[in-house]
Design an enzyme around this catalytic site. Structure first.
Site, PDB file in Angstrom:
ATOM      1  CG  HIS A   1       0.283   6.107  -0.629  1.00 20.07           C
ATOM      2  ND1 HIS A   1      -0.747   6.877  -1.114  1.00 20.07           N
ATOM      3  CD2 HIS A   1       0.001   5.768   0.414  1.00 20.07           C
ATOM      4  CE1 HIS A   1      -1.735   6.684  -0.410  1.00 20.07           C
ATOM      5  NE2 HIS A   1      -1.354   5.974   0.572  1.00 20.07           N
TER       6      HIS A   1
ATOM      7  CG  HIS B   1       0.466   8.876  -6.808  1.00 24.65           C
ATOM      8  ND1 HIS B   1      -0.783   9.265  -5.959  1.00 24.65           N
ATOM      9  CD2 HIS B   1      -0.023   9.259  -8.021  1.00 24.65           C
ATOM     10  CE1 HIS B   1      -1.675   9.958  -6.768  1.00 24.65           C
ATOM     11  NE2 HIS B   1      -1.229  10.213  -7.770  1.00 24.65           N
TER      12      HIS B   1
ATOM     13  CG  HIS C   1      -1.615   1.159   1.453  1.00 32.40           C
ATOM     14  ND1 HIS C   1      -3.127   1.143   0.910  1.00 32.40           N
ATOM     15  CD2 HIS C   1      -1.438   2.310   1.761  1.00 32.40           C
ATOM     16  CE1 HIS C   1      -3.604   2.314   1.261  1.00 32.40           C
ATOM     17  NE2 HIS C   1      -2.612   3.188   1.743  1.00 32.40           N
ATOM     18  CD  GLU C   2       1.669   3.594   3.718  1.00 30.86           C
ATOM     19  OE1 GLU C   2       1.764   4.554   2.887  1.00 30.86           O
ATOM     20  OE2 GLU C   2       0.402   3.443   4.198  1.00 30.86           O
TER      21      GLU C   2
HETATM   22 ZN    ZN Z   1      -2.775   5.253   2.202  1.00 29.23          ZN
END
Ligand code: ZN
Length: 694
Positions: A481, A484, A477-478
């Protein structure tokens, strides 16, 4: 003093990384003062130009301004989150007010806003490129939402409100950290360790060692307390750990967060009213994809009753393994019995799974997925400066072997780090300002310098760090990010990376979680840390089968927190409820929160809501983004290949690289060829029964 302050000198490390080894707490206040002064000078020059406002002399210049301040600030906020100490905390309390006042002064500068506003009104006739138009609209809205259009007396009041909020949110976060690092449950002897598998014992031993204690302790770090609640046979100790975990900030004395939260709510209500909104939720949601409270409510209503029904099914399964015990299922029991169901029904338990999820292998898996999807390569650079020996630095290159950015990964829990997991940056990607080059001069463009923080329980010396599947999902998940931030490919800094609307920001992160459970990824990377053997296909099958069990519990807990957040920020009253905990309990009872579930994000320690404003009236964003990620990942499923090059290319172009340069709904539709629907989310969480076509 400023001549020797390392924060104000040229940074000569590779990629313009900060000289962490030279930076001390006492350097920050003078550096902030100098950087704010420099920012004010830059803005004065923009506002005082004789030439009429143009995109270049006003918007472009505004986007380039304040770099020294963001440089100093980014180092500071990363340290106060990941490696803080009492000196840094004191600076944080001291600087919260002046920094907030500086922000207000920037966005309430009448001469500066007049130029931005003038361009905004003529925006359709300026012949701007789409990204330029987007920047103009975004910056104009930033000014308006920071009070640029308020009358002078209101502006004064507004600035005061923002200053008080900055002080209170700082205090809230420091209180939570205090309670988290102060608590430890010592386990004495085999009786206290009953039921705990080896990996929990090892983590508890390591947590004790970090605190200079011989033996085992359970801390409130999520990756320790959750396994303890899952495995410990000692119901009394589970209750003790649960109560400590869920009562952070809720006690009399110096670190009581109840009154802090009430004051924050009252100030937010004033903030909203100054903008002409009846409640803070109305104000906050006006700048989101959802747009309104009713749009959020509609999504919560879609999910809540289905999740309640799923919890009832799960409770029945828990009852079955309790073998006739008449005991109530309390909040500290649920995970324990759910684990029994998992073991009995799916023949699966975390202790069997974890040896296949060694931390280093999972990091490698994340890098490999980024390579197969987006052509990125990560190489370790142990020579780069970092702020703690546990931080790993990587240079990131693309398929053409050009440097894309730097990635710093800080994986372990420690008392100086706040709880949770998050991505942050030391510098955003942009092509509007030349970068601080390694020699201190400026040259080339700014590349993203991106960080990931996790809070995994570190393996004891000589022993590996083994993750649960949930931990591995958090890592992905991180990292999503992080991608991104790293893949950002825009001109203007304000539109770069994760600086998107907040109900869009969890899309790239949640999207990336999907790859950790792809059989192909597991086969390649989930290898037993001792034997090197690939995870058995049968275990993967059982993991997938077990995956939907307890989704009702997870969904109810999450959605209940989102409901509390929306309710408490939707109150139109100037005063927050006198007893926030009673408000929360009453609200949940009226919504029919089943007994024995319990929330681990309660208002006195709900950092998303009160350690800053980023997720205030915004906890729903994970669910909002999940509608998009569940629907979006189906594009790969439909293509029959989790690494389908065509889908990956569109995903990179419209989602991971575009920052805020595109309207988020349009960006999603461009990637998917249509708008998202809610059905894939409900299916993914097992909240609808699928009827297979005959
Ligand atoms: Zn998040």
């Amino acid at each position: 003093m400023n001549d020797t302050n390392p924060l104000l000198q040229p940074w000569t490390a590779p990629f313009g990384l900060p000289p962490f080894e030279l930076i001390r707490a006492e350097h920050f206040a003078p550096a902030f003062q100098a950087a704010m002064r420099q920012h004010r000078d830059e803005l004065r020059r923009i506002a005082a130009q004789a030439e009429p406002a143009s995109f270049d002399n006003t918007l472009s210049a505004f986007d380039r301004s304040g770099r020294l301040l963001s440089r100093v600030g980014s180092v500071f906020y990363n340290l106060t989150a990941s490696e803080t100490n009492p000196q840094l905390q004191a600076v944080q309390r001291e600087m919260a007010g002046p920094l907030s006042a500086h922000d207000s002064a920037v966005y309430m500068d009448g001469a500066l806003f007049a130029r931005v506003d003038e361009l905004f009104r003529r925006r359709d006739s300026l012949g701007l490129a789409p990204e330029q138009l987007r920047l103009l609209e975004r910056v104009h809205l930033d000014f308006v939402r920071s009070g640029a259009q308020l009358a002078a007396t209101e502006q004064q009041r507004y600035a005061q409100v923002m200053e008080q909020l900055a002080a209170l949110t700082t205090r809230f976060a420091q209180n939570v950290l205090h309670d988290e690092s102060a608590f430890q449950l010592a386990l004495n002897g085999e009786a206290d360790l009953a039921g705990l598998p080896d990996f929990v014992r090892a983590a508890a031993r390591q947590a004790a060692a970090v605190r200079g204690i011989d033996g085992h302790v359970i801390t409130l770090s999520r990756s320790l307390v959750v396994p303890f609640l899952t495995f410990s046979e000692r119901r009394d100790l589970r209750e003790q750990a649960w109560r400590a975990w869920t009562s952070r900030g809720e006690h009399d004395g110096e670190h009581d967060n109840r009154e802090v939260a009430r004051q924050i709510l009252a100030l937010r209500n004033q903030q909203a009213r100054l903008h002409g909104h009846p409640s803070y939720a109305d104000f906050a949601l006006a700048d989101t994809m959802a747009g309104t409270r009713s749009a959020v409510q509609k999504l919560l209503d879609e999910v809540w009753p289905r999740a309640l029904a799923a919890v009832q099914r799960e409770r029945a399964a828990l009852r079955e393994v309790m073998d006739g015990s008449a005991a109530e299922i309390e909040a500290w029991d649920w995970r324990y019995w759910a684990e029994r169901v998992r073991q009995r029904r799916y023949a699966i338990d975390d202790a069997e799974v974890k040896p296949y999820f060694r931390l280093e292998n999972m990091v490698e898996a994340a890098f490999d997925c980024a390579n197969r999807l987006f052509g990125l390569r990560f190489s370790a650079r142990p020579d780069l400066p970092v702020y703690h020996p546990d931080v790993k630095a990587f240079e990131v290159r693309n398929a053409a072997d050009a440097v894309v950015g730097v990635f710093l990964q800080d994986n372990f829990a420690r008392p100086s780090k706040r709880s949770g997991a998050w991505m942050s940056s030391l510098q955003w990607q942009s092509r509007n300002a030349p970068a601080f080059a390694g020699d201190g001069k400026r040259g080339g463009f700014e590349i993203p310098l991106i960080l990931n923080n996790n809070n995994f329980a570190k393996g004891a010396p000589g022993e590996p760090t083994l993750l649960s599947l949930d931990d591995a999902r958090t890592l992905f998940h991180e990292f999503g990010h992080g991608l991104h931030g790293l893949l950002s490919d825009v001109t203007y800094e304000r539109l770069s990376g994760t600086q998107v609307l907040r109900d869009f920001v969890e899309l790239p992160s949640q999207m990336f979680e999907h790859w950790i459970t792809e059989p192909e990824v597991l086969e390649r990377h989930a290898r037993h840390w001792q034997t090197g053997q690939t995870i058995p296909p049968d275990l993967v099958r059982r993991m997938h089968a077990a995956r939907q069990f307890n989704q009702g519990y997870e969904t109810v807990r999450y959605t209940a927190s989102a409901i509390v957040d929306m309710a408490v920020h939707s109150l139109p009253d100037a005063e927050a409820p006198a007893d926030l905990c009673a408000f929360e309990a009453d609200l949940l009872q009226r919504h029919g929160l089943p007994a024995g579930i319990g929330l681990n994000h309660r208002l006195p320690h709900f950092q998303h809501l009160f350690s800053g404003s980023g997720y205030a009236a915004g906890y729903y964003v994970y669910l909002w983004a999940e509608v998009l990620d569940a629907d979006g990942y189906d594009a790969f499923t439909e293509a029959g290949n989790p690494f389908d090059p065509r889908v990956a290319q569109a995903l990179k172009r419209y989602i991971y690289s575009s920052g805020n340069s595109l309207e988020p709904g349009a960006a999603y539709a461009a990637f998917r060829g249509r708008a998202a629907t809610v059905r894939p989310l409900l299916k993914k969480r097992g909240l609808i029964e699928e009827v297979e076509p005959a």
